[in-house]
Design an enzyme around this catalytic site. Sequence first.
Site, short mmCIF file in Angstrom:
data_model
loop_
_atom_site.label_atom_id
_atom_site.label_comp_id
_atom_site.label_asym_id
_atom_site.label_seq_id
_atom_site.Cartn_x
_atom_site.Cartn_y
_atom_site.Cartn_z
N ARG A 49 36.47 39.61 29.03
CA ARG A 49 36.07 40.49 30.13
C ARG A 49 37.35 40.97 30.82
O ARG A 49 38.44 40.49 30.55
CB ARG A 49 35.07 39.85 31.09
CG ARG A 49 35.15 38.37 31.36
CD ARG A 49 36.37 37.91 32.11
NE ARG A 49 36.61 38.70 33.31
CZ ARG A 49 37.76 38.79 33.92
NH1 ARG A 49 38.81 38.12 33.44
NH2 ARG A 49 37.93 39.51 34.99
N ASP A 236 38.12 49.04 37.36
CA ASP A 236 37.44 49.29 36.08
C ASP A 236 37.41 50.77 35.73
O ASP A 236 37.28 51.14 34.57
CB ASP A 236 36.02 48.72 36.12
CG ASP A 236 36.09 47.21 36.01
OD1 ASP A 236 36.35 46.55 37.04
OD2 ASP A 236 35.96 46.68 34.89
N ASN A 246 35.22 48.85 40.92
CA ASN A 246 35.75 47.52 40.61
C ASN A 246 34.65 46.49 40.88
O ASN A 246 33.54 46.85 41.28
CB ASN A 246 37.02 47.24 41.43
CG ASN A 246 37.75 46.00 40.94
OD1 ASN A 246 38.00 45.86 39.73
ND2 ASN A 246 38.10 45.09 41.82
O1 MRU Z 1 32.85 41.82 34.96
P1 MRU Z 1 34.33 41.66 34.69
O2 MRU Z 1 34.82 40.27 34.83
O3 MRU Z 1 34.72 42.29 33.37
O4 MRU Z 1 35.00 42.53 35.82
C1 MRU Z 1 36.40 42.59 35.90
C2 MRU Z 1 36.89 43.32 37.08
O5 MRU Z 1 36.15 43.91 37.84
C3 MRU Z 1 38.38 43.42 37.22
O6 MRU Z 1 38.73 43.41 38.56
C4 MRU Z 1 38.84 44.73 36.59
O7 MRU Z 1 38.34 44.84 35.28
C5 MRU Z 1 40.32 44.85 36.56
S1 MRU Z 1 40.98 43.76 35.35
C6 MRU Z 1 42.64 44.03 35.19
#
Ligand code: MRU
Length: 344
Positions: A49, A236, A246
């Site tokens: 993730r 994101d 995000n």
């Molecule tokens: O649901 P996730 O754990 O994939 O979400 C991750 C995030 O929201 C992070 O803050 C984002 O991807 C930035 S990672 C460098």
Amino acid sequence: MTDSSLAPVRWDGEALVLLDQRQLPHEETYLRCTDHAEVVAAISTMVVRGAPAIGIAGAFGVVLAARAAGKVSEGRRADYLQAALRALREARPTAVNLAWAVDRMATCLASAGAELVAALTEEAERIFDEDLAANHRMGDLGAALLSPGARVMTHCNAGALATAGYGTALGVIRSAWREGRLAEVFATETRPWLQGARLTAWELQRDGIPVRLITDGSAAHVMRTRGVAWVIVGADRVAANGDVANKIGTYALAVAARYHGARLMVVAPASTVDLSTPSGEAIHIEERTPSEVLEVAGTRFAAPGVEALNPVFDVTPADLVDVLVTERGVLERPDAAGMAALMA
Ligand code: MRU
């Protein structure tokens, strides 16, 4: 040690090896994906993730699909590859890095000659290497903005585990620590998946960086009482007007930060910027199963029959972003003109 040795996504020459982030921090187990369907499943179930990390995993998923396509009859090959690209691209909807990486691999696929798998492997490795280099560059740029003795807050996990290594927000934190600018990090636990509690606190602890875990609900209180100078997060997707998608809770932190005089720093590589999305309104916000909210570690604590809503990202309006740090430079108060100039 200020560089993390964590390897969340690794190509071993034959297969994609993923550190299973669902088991962290108590177990370090690895999952070996030998076909693209396993990569799709690993991305959607959050074995891997974090926006850049799922982009890299998706890129190697294309390599695996191309290798398998060699065994499919010639008449069915193009359809097989198109279906694989679509499945990888859609494994999670919000982080644009995934679609960006799969599209970049599709361009390589279209132009590669006889040595197709070799060309795709090189392209996926380039995506990995570029991400790692971007993180180190953003680390330096972001750390330079912090005054010595800074107390910072971070949300979710935007660390080595979410990238090729080093991290985006945690890259800035790592660089700031190395430069002696950092006093302490407050990491929000990040309900419901607990990326902050399980991943960020662990990553920083491994590097000897002072971190204290806080509940999501205590963030505004900690800002008011502990002199938080910066809230530092990843992203994101950054839209053309500077709106930032995000992890859910980022928007609330941004509002609280503005009220308390803390500054919001968003740290994201150019691969997270999506100029084809005009604003945050157009970003598809992933909603995951309500059971993530109703249960903890498989045990239901809400009363039978209670329903839950589980949006896992939110959009922070550009107005609330003080600084966007990318490997291309630092943009203060991002807006459409600034974003266009940054990406030109
Ligand atoms: O649901 P996730 O754990 O994939 O979400 C991750 C995030 O929201 C992070 O803050 C984002 O991807 C930035 S990672 C460098």
